[in-house]
Structures are given as C-alpha cells and as structure tokens.
Design a protein around this motif. Structure first.
Motif, PDB file in Angstrom:
ATOM      1  N   GLY A  64       0.820  -1.212   0.000  1.00  0.00           N
ATOM      2  CA  GLY A  64       0.000   0.000   0.000  1.00  0.00           C
ATOM      3  C   GLY A  64       0.849   1.255   0.000  1.00  0.00           C
ATOM      4  N   ALA A  65       1.932   1.231   0.758  1.00  0.00           N
ATOM      5  CA  ALA A  65       2.844   2.381   0.808  1.00  0.00           C
ATOM      6  C   ALA A  65       3.428   2.664  -0.566  1.00  0.00           C
ATOM      7  N   SER A  66       3.832   1.599  -1.262  1.00  0.00           N
ATOM      8  CA  SER A  66       4.369   1.763  -2.623  1.00  0.00           C
ATOM      9  C   SER A  66       3.322   2.405  -3.523  1.00  0.00           C
ATOM     10  N   GLY A  67       2.088   1.936  -3.398  1.00  0.00           N
ATOM     11  CA  GLY A  67       1.000   2.479  -4.208  1.00  0.00           C
ATOM     12  C   GLY A  67       0.770   3.955  -3.936  1.00  0.00           C
ATOM     13  N   ALA A  68       0.807   4.336  -2.654  1.00  0.00           N
ATOM     14  CA  ALA A  68       0.571   5.739  -2.278  1.00  0.00           C
ATOM     15  C   ALA A  68       1.666   6.649  -2.831  1.00  0.00           C
ATOM     16  N   ILE A  69       2.924   6.199  -2.704  1.00  0.00           N
ATOM     17  CA  ILE A  69       4.032   7.032  -3.203  1.00  0.00           C
ATOM     18  C   ILE A  69       3.983   7.089  -4.730  1.00  0.00           C
ATOM     19  N   ASN A  70       3.608   5.968  -5.349  1.00  0.00           N
ATOM     20  CA  ASN A  70       3.437   5.935  -6.809  1.00  0.00           C
ATOM     21  C   ASN A  70       2.358   6.933  -7.246  1.00  0.00           C
ATOM     22  N   MET A  71       1.266   6.994  -6.516  1.00  0.00           N
ATOM     23  CA  MET A  71       0.185   7.928  -6.878  1.00  0.00           C
ATOM     24  C   MET A  71       0.619   9.381  -6.676  1.00  0.00           C
ATOM     25  N   TRP A  72       1.451   9.599  -5.650  1.00  0.00           N
ATOM     26  CA  TRP A  72       1.979  10.949  -5.426  1.00  0.00           C
ATOM     27  C   TRP A  72       2.843  11.373  -6.623  1.00  0.00           C
ATOM     28  N   TYR A  73       3.740  10.470  -7.043  1.00  0.00           N
ATOM     29  CA  TYR A  73       4.679  10.828  -8.110  1.00  0.00           C
ATOM     30  C   TYR A  73       3.976  10.947  -9.475  1.00  0.00           C
ATOM     31  N   ASP A  74       3.004  10.081  -9.702  1.00  0.00           N
ATOM     32  CA  ASP A  74       2.344  10.016 -11.019  1.00  0.00           C
ATOM     33  C   ASP A  74       1.088  10.873 -11.113  1.00  0.00           C
ATOM     34  N   ARG A  75       0.892  11.805 -10.181  1.00  0.00           N
ATOM     35  CA  ARG A  75      -0.366  12.555 -10.176  1.00  0.00           C
ATOM     36  C   ARG A  75      -0.555  13.387 -11.448  1.00  0.00           C
ATOM     37  N   ASP A  76       0.553  13.792 -12.083  1.00  0.00           N
ATOM     38  CA  ASP A  76       0.427  14.576 -13.322  1.00  0.00           C
ATOM     39  C   ASP A  76      -0.083  13.727 -14.483  1.00  0.00           C
ATOM     40  N   ILE A  77       0.450  12.526 -14.635  1.00  0.00           N
ATOM     41  CA  ILE A  77      -0.010  11.676 -15.747  1.00  0.00           C
ATOM     42  C   ILE A  77      -1.339  11.001 -15.421  1.00  0.00           C
ATOM     43  N   ASP A  78      -1.611  10.780 -14.133  1.00  0.00           N
ATOM     44  CA  ASP A  78      -2.909  10.198 -13.754  1.00  0.00           C
ATOM     45  C   ASP A  78      -4.057  11.127 -14.157  1.00  0.00           C
ATOM     46  N   ARG A  79      -3.776  12.435 -14.167  1.00  0.00           N
ATOM     47  CA  ARG A  79      -4.792  13.423 -14.531  1.00  0.00           C
ATOM     48  C   ARG A  79      -5.170  13.293 -16.016  1.00  0.00           C
ATOM     49  N   VAL A  80      -4.197  12.856 -16.813  1.00  0.00           N
ATOM     50  CA  VAL A  80      -4.403  12.782 -18.267  1.00  0.00           C
ATOM     51  C   VAL A  80      -5.175  11.530 -18.675  1.00  0.00           C
ATOM     52  N   MET A  81      -4.974  10.442 -17.907  1.00  0.00           N
ATOM     53  CA  MET A  81      -5.566   9.161 -18.314  1.00  0.00           C
ATOM     54  C   MET A  81      -6.947   8.969 -17.691  1.00  0.00           C
ATOM     55  N   ARG A  82      -7.905   8.571 -18.544  1.00  0.00           N
ATOM     56  CA  ARG A  82      -9.288   8.372 -18.072  1.00  0.00           C
ATOM     57  C   ARG A  82      -9.357   7.362 -16.933  1.00  0.00           C
ATOM     58  N   ARG A  83      -8.560   6.288 -17.073  1.00  0.00           N
ATOM     59  CA  ARG A  83      -8.571   5.187 -16.110  1.00  0.00           C
ATOM     60  C   ARG A  83      -8.186   5.661 -14.711  1.00  0.00           C
ATOM     61  N   THR A  84      -7.367   6.715 -14.627  1.00  0.00           N
ATOM     62  CA  THR A  84      -6.808   7.115 -13.335  1.00  0.00           C
ATOM     63  C   THR A  84      -7.219   8.529 -12.901  1.00  0.00           C
ATOM     64  N   ALA A  85      -7.984   9.221 -13.747  1.00  0.00           N
ATOM     65  CA  ALA A  85      -8.299  10.634 -13.476  1.00  0.00           C
ATOM     66  C   ALA A  85      -9.129  10.839 -12.220  1.00  0.00           C
ATOM     67  N   SER A  86      -9.868   9.813 -11.802  1.00  0.00           N
ATOM     68  CA  SER A  86     -10.733   9.980 -10.627  1.00  0.00           C
ATOM     69  C   SER A  86     -10.028   9.603  -9.322  1.00  0.00           C
ATOM     70  N   ARG A  87      -8.737   9.282  -9.402  1.00  0.00           N
ATOM     71  CA  ARG A  87      -7.995   8.968  -8.175  1.00  0.00           C
ATOM     72  C   ARG A  87      -7.944  10.215  -7.280  1.00  0.00           C
ATOM     73  N   PRO A  88      -7.767  10.031  -5.961  1.00  0.00           N
ATOM     74  CA  PRO A  88      -7.851  11.171  -5.032  1.00  0.00           C
ATOM     75  C   PRO A  88      -6.947  12.360  -5.374  1.00  0.00           C
ATOM     76  N   LEU A  89      -5.721  12.108  -5.869  1.00  0.00           N
ATOM     77  CA  LEU A  89      -4.804  13.222  -6.150  1.00  0.00           C
ATOM     78  C   LEU A  89      -5.179  13.998  -7.413  1.00  0.00           C
ATOM     79  N   PRO A  90      -5.318  13.320  -8.565  1.00  0.00           N
ATOM     80  CA  PRO A  90      -5.717  14.100  -9.762  1.00  0.00           C
ATOM     81  C   PRO A  90      -7.097  14.715  -9.628  1.00  0.00           C
ATOM     82  N   ALA A  91      -7.981  14.104  -8.832  1.00  0.00           N
ATOM     83  CA  ALA A  91      -9.326  14.660  -8.665  1.00  0.00           C
ATOM     84  C   ALA A  91      -9.323  15.845  -7.694  1.00  0.00           C
ATOM     85  N   GLY A  92      -8.193  16.063  -7.006  1.00  0.00           N
ATOM     86  CA  GLY A  92      -8.060  17.220  -6.118  1.00  0.00           C
ATOM     87  C   GLY A  92      -8.633  17.024  -4.726  1.00  0.00           C
TER      88      GLY A  92
END
Lengths: 306, 42
Positions: A64-92
């Motif tokens: 889970g820790a790896s996933g959280a840090i991954n989401m922190w680092y990838d928040r810019d590209i997660d915003r671009v992809m439909r699959r990941t745009a609704s994650r807590p970080l890109p969704a704001g």
C-alpha cells in the motif's frame, strides 16, 4: 473590504477515509498479499500463526505504501488518463504532501515492524520491494523505456520471497521459482491492458510497448512470454515443492494463456486483448491457488519435506 | 436541506480522526500481542 490585506490561504484537504484506502491500491494489494501468503505457506519450517499474520500485514501495508508514493509521483499523468483521473490526487480531493507523507510513514512502519516482529531478512526484502517499485519502476523506468514493466515487474514478483523469508530467514530456489512465475507473467498481463489503452498511455507520454514499437510487436512479445511461462510454471514441480496435481493444472492453464495470446495475435480489434487481460488475472491467481491446494494435498504424505 | 460544506468537512475530519484512533489502538494491541508471543519463546 478591498482594503483588507490579502493573506495566502493554505490548501485544505478534503480527503475522506476512503481516499486514503484508495491510494493504497487495494486491488493490487490483494494479489500481493495472496502471493505473499503462498510463499509463506510453501516455505519449509514453522512460523507462529500470529507472527505469520503480522508478516502478511506488513507485506500488505508495504504494498500500500508503494501504491501511495506511486500515486503521489504520477499525479500529473494520472490526470491525463481516463482510467486514473478519478484517483484522489488528480481529482483534487487529496493534497500531494498528504499522499507522500502517508506512503512514507507506512513504508518505514511496515519495514520496521517486519524486522522487529518477524525477521530482518524479510524486512530487507520488503524494503527492497518498496524501493524498487518507487525509485526503479515509478521514478526511473516508467516514463523512459518500453521495458518499464518488464524490469519493474520484479517489484511485484518479490512478495512470495518475503513470505518465504518470513518463515525460513533466507531465500531458496523454491522461492525464486515463485518469483519467476510472477516476473514472466507481468509483461503479457500489462501489455494486454496497454493494447487497448494505448491512446491513453500515448497521451500521458508513457512509452508502453504498443505506443513505441506498435501493436504487432507487442503481440509477438506477449506470445513469447506466455511460452516462457510453460517451463517457468513447471519449475515448482521440477524443484519438488509441488506435485503432479500442480504440474497438470499449471500446464493446462499455461496452454490456455498461450491460446489467449494467439487469439490476440490474430485479432485486430480490442476484444481479445481485454479477454486476455481478464484471463491473465485469473491465470496467476489459479496458478498460486494450485500451489496451495497441491501443498495441502501433499502435506499428510510428505510431512512438509521438500 | 442543502448540505453545508463546512458540516461536510467537519464530518470528513471526524471520520479521519476516528480512523486514526482505530489505527493507533490497533498498533498498541499489535505490539502488546507481539510482546506476549515473543516472550512465549517463539
């Protein structure tokens, strides 16, 4: 009112408990935990059930820790992809610092508890897994090379080694065989997904194989990996840690996986790739389930001898 | 009855605090149990 001095307002988090759970990537965590449990069960020797439960908890929290840090680092590209745009970080809904802090605390905590409660070999392997996923895969490879998930897949393949080491305090060939199964399964699994998400990966600038080398080459390499999985999945049987029940079942599953890959090669559409992605999840779960069932079937006769 | 954003935020913060409390209690229980298991000669 306009004469009032303006002051900087600190950003306020609106993250709910569910958002904290979501950044732990619970679905990935469940597969990691399952493979870790299989490593723990297959290892020769004895472990107190409570210590075993703590080891599994640490593997889950570390993943889970790896996933959280991954989401922190990838928040810019997660915003671009439909699959990941609704994650807590890109969704704001969550602040970047919250995710990073949460991930770091869990990473350090899970490794420390693993070391104190279980053993330091398992703790070192857990630390290696987290570091590999964060630094090697997420920060280095993911945005640079189409081999990102091939090399980065090692992080996802390490949990059975951690489970094994939790019992024995070392690494044996049996554990490496379990590692190899997940390692060689990862590329066809992720490439099946990237075949029908290629446009999203391209938009986010991630050099997945279909984006860089094309779909035909991706399908060819997927087929090669499914063929490599034949001897790799036979390794536990060849090493004597699994019996004939596993060998026959794994052979049948690998045949089905290869057939799914051949269908992908012949199909120009997305349907077969979607089917292969879904089957790849079932394939790995069933291979590891077979190991457990076979182990349970062997136990009364073999008495745990390996 | 529109939901006041401040009330909604308060509820979120309360839920987070409760979750944190549960985690802390869980950790205390974990180390308590661990001590017994370890002292038991494992």
């Amino acid at each position: 009112m306009s004469d009032l001095p303006t002051t900087a307002v600190a950003p306020v988090s609106s993250a709910a408990v569910g958002d904290y759970v979501q950044i732990l990537k619970p679905r990935v965590m469940s597969l990691v935990v399952f493979t870790g449990v299989v490593g723990l069960v297959m290892a020769p020797g004895h472990i107190h059930p409570f210590i075993a439960a703590v080891a599994i908890l640490c593997i889950a929290v570390g993943a889970g820790a790896s996933g959280a840090i991954n989401m922190w680092y990838d928040r810019d590209i997660d915003r671009v992809m439909r699959r990941t745009a609704s994650r807590p970080l890109p969704a704001g809904r969550m602040l970047p610092g919250e995710a990073l802090g949460f991930g770091c605390v869990l990473a350090v905590g899970s490794v420390a508890v693993m070391g104190i409660a279980v053993n330091w070999v398992a703790a070192e392997l857990l630390a290696l897994t987290i570091a590999f996923y964060v630094f090697v895969y997420t920060m280095w490879l993911k945005r640079r090379t189409p081999q990102n998930i091939v090399i980065g897949g090692a992080a996802g393949a390490l949990p059975p080694l951690i489970g094994w080491a939790a019992v024995t305090g070392d690494i044996a060939w049996g554990a490496i065989a379990l590692f190899a199964i997940i390692f060689f399964w990862t590329p066809p699994h992720f490439w099946a997904l990237s075949l029908y998400k290629a446009d999203e990966y391209a938009a986010a600038g991630i050099p997945m194989l279909p984006v860089v080398a094309g779909k035909r080459e991706t399908k060819r390499q997927m087929l090669l990996y499914t063929l490599v999985l034949w001897p790799v999945t036979a390794a536990p049987w060849l090493l004597g840690i699994a019996g004939m029940l596993y060998a026959v079942g794994a052979g049948a599953l690998s045949l089905m996986f290869t057939v799914a890959s051949v269908r992908v090669c012949r199909d120009e559409g997305e349907r077969s790739a979607r089917q292969m992605f879904a089957f790849s999840l079932a394939y790995l779960a069933l291979i590891f389930m077979l190991l457990l069932v076979d182990h349970a079937a062997m136990a009364p006769i073999g008495g745990g001898a390996r | 009855m529109a939901d006041d954003p401040r009330d909604a935020r308060l509820r979120t913060v309360r839920a987070r605090n409760r979750a944190l409390l549960l985690v802390l209690i869980g950790l205390v229980a974990l180390f308590y149990a661990l001590t017994f298991v370890r002292m038991g000669g494992h």
